[in-house]
Motif scaffolding. Sequence first.
Motif, PDB file in Angstrom:
ATOM      1  N   ARG A 229       0.829  -1.188   0.000  1.00  0.00           N
ATOM      2  CA  ARG A 229       0.000   0.000   0.000  1.00  0.00           C
ATOM      3  C   ARG A 229       0.872   1.249   0.000  1.00  0.00           C
ATOM      4  O   ARG A 229       1.939   1.297   0.594  1.00  0.00           O
ATOM      5  N   ALA A 230       0.395   2.281  -0.655  1.00  0.00           N
ATOM      6  CA  ALA A 230       1.147   3.531  -0.721  1.00  0.00           C
ATOM      7  C   ALA A 230       1.343   4.107   0.671  1.00  0.00           C
ATOM      8  O   ALA A 230       0.467   4.014   1.534  1.00  0.00           O
ATOM      9  N   LEU A 231       2.495   4.708   0.897  1.00  0.00           N
ATOM     10  CA  LEU A 231       2.716   5.439   2.126  1.00  0.00           C
ATOM     11  C   LEU A 231       1.844   6.688   2.140  1.00  0.00           C
ATOM     12  O   LEU A 231       1.581   7.287   1.093  1.00  0.00           O
ATOM     13  N   THR A 232       1.396   7.090   3.318  1.00  0.00           N
ATOM     14  CA  THR A 232       0.700   8.364   3.423  1.00  0.00           C
ATOM     15  C   THR A 232       1.689   9.486   3.158  1.00  0.00           C
ATOM     16  O   THR A 232       2.908   9.266   3.128  1.00  0.00           O
ATOM     17  N   ARG A 233       1.176  10.703   2.987  1.00  0.00           N
ATOM     18  CA  ARG A 233       2.066  11.832   2.723  1.00  0.00           C
ATOM     19  C   ARG A 233       3.064  12.005   3.869  1.00  0.00           C
ATOM     20  O   ARG A 233       4.256  12.243   3.639  1.00  0.00           O
ATOM     21  N   GLU A 234       2.585  11.886   5.101  1.00  0.00           N
ATOM     22  CA  GLU A 234       3.464  12.057   6.258  1.00  0.00           C
ATOM     23  C   GLU A 234       4.533  10.967   6.296  1.00  0.00           C
ATOM     24  O   GLU A 234       5.709  11.243   6.573  1.00  0.00           O
ATOM     25  N   GLN A 235       4.134   9.718   6.023  1.00  0.00           N
ATOM     26  CA  GLN A 235       5.099   8.616   6.017  1.00  0.00           C
ATOM     27  C   GLN A 235       6.121   8.779   4.897  1.00  0.00           C
ATOM     28  O   GLN A 235       7.326   8.559   5.099  1.00  0.00           O
ATOM     29  N   ALA A 236       5.645   9.160   3.712  1.00  0.00           N
ATOM     30  CA  ALA A 236       6.554   9.342   2.579  1.00  0.00           C
ATOM     31  C   ALA A 236       7.521  10.487   2.842  1.00  0.00           C
ATOM     32  O   ALA A 236       8.722  10.393   2.541  1.00  0.00           O
ATOM     33  N   GLN A 237       7.018  11.584   3.408  1.00  0.00           N
ATOM     34  CA  GLN A 237       7.888  12.708   3.703  1.00  0.00           C
ATOM     35  C   GLN A 237       8.902  12.358   4.786  1.00  0.00           C
ATOM     36  O   GLN A 237      10.033  12.845   4.766  1.00  0.00           O
ATOM     37  N   GLY A 238       8.509  11.492   5.733  1.00  0.00           N
ATOM     38  CA  GLY A 238       9.460  11.040   6.738  1.00  0.00           C
ATOM     39  C   GLY A 238      10.593  10.244   6.114  1.00  0.00           C
ATOM     40  O   GLY A 238      11.773  10.448   6.447  1.00  0.00           O
ATOM     41  N   LEU A 239      10.261   9.347   5.188  1.00  0.00           N
ATOM     42  CA  LEU A 239      11.279   8.548   4.513  1.00  0.00           C
ATOM     43  C   LEU A 239      12.169   9.423   3.640  1.00  0.00           C
ATOM     44  O   LEU A 239      13.397   9.290   3.648  1.00  0.00           O
ATOM     45  N   ILE A 240      11.560  10.321   2.882  1.00  0.00           N
ATOM     46  CA  ILE A 240      12.338  11.219   2.025  1.00  0.00           C
ATOM     47  C   ILE A 240      13.221  12.132   2.865  1.00  0.00           C
ATOM     48  O   ILE A 240      14.376  12.413   2.522  1.00  0.00           O
ATOM     49  N   GLY A 241      12.682  12.600   4.013  1.00  0.00           N
ATOM     50  CA  GLY A 241      13.484  13.441   4.889  1.00  0.00           C
ATOM     51  C   GLY A 241      14.699  12.709   5.424  1.00  0.00           C
ATOM     52  O   GLY A 241      15.799  13.283   5.512  1.00  0.00           O
ATOM     53  N   ALA A 242      14.538  11.431   5.773  1.00  0.00           N
ATOM     54  CA  ALA A 242      15.678  10.638   6.246  1.00  0.00           C
ATOM     55  C   ALA A 242      16.716  10.476   5.138  1.00  0.00           C
ATOM     56  O   ALA A 242      17.925  10.536   5.391  1.00  0.00           O
ATOM     57  N   ALA A 243      16.244  10.271   3.904  1.00  0.00           N
ATOM     58  CA  ALA A 243      17.170  10.156   2.773  1.00  0.00           C
ATOM     59  C   ALA A 243      17.912  11.475   2.542  1.00  0.00           C
ATOM     60  O   ALA A 243      19.121  11.489   2.289  1.00  0.00           O
ATOM     61  N   ARG A 244      17.201  12.588   2.640  1.00  0.00           N
ATOM     62  CA  ARG A 244      17.850  13.892   2.481  1.00  0.00           C
ATOM     63  C   ARG A 244      18.916  14.116   3.551  1.00  0.00           C
ATOM     64  O   ARG A 244      19.995  14.647   3.272  1.00  0.00           O
ATOM     65  N   ASP A 245      18.605  13.725   4.779  1.00  0.00           N
ATOM     66  CA  ASP A 245      19.578  13.888   5.854  1.00  0.00           C
ATOM     67  C   ASP A 245      20.846  13.100   5.564  1.00  0.00           C
ATOM     68  O   ASP A 245      21.962  13.571   5.827  1.00  0.00           O
ATOM     69  N   LEU A 246      20.683  11.880   5.022  1.00  0.00           N
ATOM     70  CA  LEU A 246      21.850  11.079   4.661  1.00  0.00           C
ATOM     71  C   LEU A 246      22.681  11.773   3.597  1.00  0.00           C
ATOM     72  O   LEU A 246      23.909  11.861   3.693  1.00  0.00           O
ATOM     73  N   SER A 247      22.007  12.278   2.559  1.00  0.00           N
ATOM     74  CA  SER A 247      22.753  12.909   1.468  1.00  0.00           C
ATOM     75  C   SER A 247      23.355  14.233   1.906  1.00  0.00           C
ATOM     76  O   SER A 247      24.470  14.581   1.494  1.00  0.00           O
ATOM     77  N   ASP A 248      22.668  14.986   2.765  1.00  0.00           N
ATOM     78  CA  ASP A 248      23.210  16.255   3.244  1.00  0.00           C
ATOM     79  C   ASP A 248      24.434  16.025   4.114  1.00  0.00           C
ATOM     80  O   ASP A 248      25.461  16.675   3.977  1.00  0.00           O
ATOM     81  N   GLY A 249      24.343  15.061   5.010  1.00  0.00           N
ATOM     82  CA  GLY A 249      25.451  14.807   5.917  1.00  0.00           C
ATOM     83  C   GLY A 249      26.677  14.283   5.218  1.00  0.00           C
ATOM     84  O   GLY A 249      27.802  14.645   5.546  1.00  0.00           O
ATOM     85  N   GLN A 250      26.471  13.416   4.196  1.00  0.00           N
ATOM     86  CA  GLN A 250      27.613  12.797   3.541  1.00  0.00           C
ATOM     87  C   GLN A 250      28.038  13.501   2.259  1.00  0.00           C
ATOM     88  O   GLN A 250      29.188  13.438   1.869  1.00  0.00           O
ATOM     89  N   GLY A 251      27.090  14.183   1.598  1.00  0.00           N
ATOM     90  CA  GLY A 251      27.420  14.784   0.309  1.00  0.00           C
ATOM     91  C   GLY A 251      27.626  16.276   0.363  1.00  0.00           C
ATOM     92  O   GLY A 251      28.623  16.802  -0.099  1.00  0.00           O
TER      93      GLY A 251
END
Length: 366
Positions: free
Chosen positions: A135-157
């Motif tokens: 099932r699709a993630l809700t907007r809040e769940q999807a934004q949480g996952l995307i936010g975690a990915a952004r944090d990884l790329s910001d911290g390392q890249g």
Amino acid sequence: MRPADLNRLTVQESADRYVELIRAKTLTGALSTATAEVYARDVATFVLLAGEEKVLDDLTGEDVDAILLAFARKPDGRRAEPDGGLQSASSQARFRRSISALFKHATLTGWVQINPMALATVTAKERGGLRPERRALTREQAQGLIGAARDLSDGQGQGAIRGAPAEADPASGSVSGSVSVSGAGRSRRRDQRTEVRDALIVLLLSTMGPRVSELVRANVEDFYTNDGVRYWRIFGKGGKTRDVPLPDDVARVLEVYLARGRDQSPDKALLLSWRGKRLARGDVQAVIDRVQRQVDPDRRRSVTPHGLRHTTATHLLADAVDMDAVRRVLGHSDLATLGRYRDELPGELEVAMRAHPLLRRPSGDR
């Protein structure tokens, strides 16, 4: 009375003959090697669940029901949960298709009198419930996952680009703060420096919805720039290609990954394992689960790569993006297929009725 030409093969004997047949089809191009191996794996599981010494023709619709339910409860070793997790709805559907194909062949060749799949009564709800994994993630769940990915790329890249200093933890060998990939390389093993790659995988799956096979098949040369816009030329099913523009945030993470996060390798694959080889399909779920562990528990929900494909379709359509544009992003041949990827979101009916177009006052009315 059984017909004279009925061949009472055991489950094991019929499975062996059937697998030999489907593998032979790879030589003629009728089946891909990967598809044939999926069939072979499912048939091997069917043999274990049905009993190898049983006669195939003796299996009834009730037996098939029991096998389907036993598979549904079988732990999935690919999952990160302590018990392996149960089989996802997509895995259950695939397993059913595999044994259905086996029985169809068995009926045509005289191994069974009546196809027991026609007598199976297990419903979709019994097999997979509400399909929470797909099932699709809700907007809040999807934004949480995307936010975690952004944090990884910001911290390392981003830290690498800005040249921000890194602070090493002498006890664990980890690096905190804004860390450059090159700096991290001096304090961390190569197999621990996958943050930017993991971030890119999650962002591509969440925002563009490729099939997992399309993702791992991607090469560096498939990404190009035209008139200032980054595109991904996706090689999809049936030899079809589609050129999809990357969202700006995803394009930036791609640039960081290519410049700093991807080790030099003769392999042209975009996504590499820490050993420098093309990432395998089975590794993608582990990447998603790893990024999910960085999400706040209140916004976290387990999801498969195909569930993220549902997420892309659902949120693009919920935001009134043209259906044909969404179809082209996902690589569907027709709009009817797209409908299966549109999942319900909590509260969307209430929002739609509050903004009902027939109840809007004309601009001149007060």
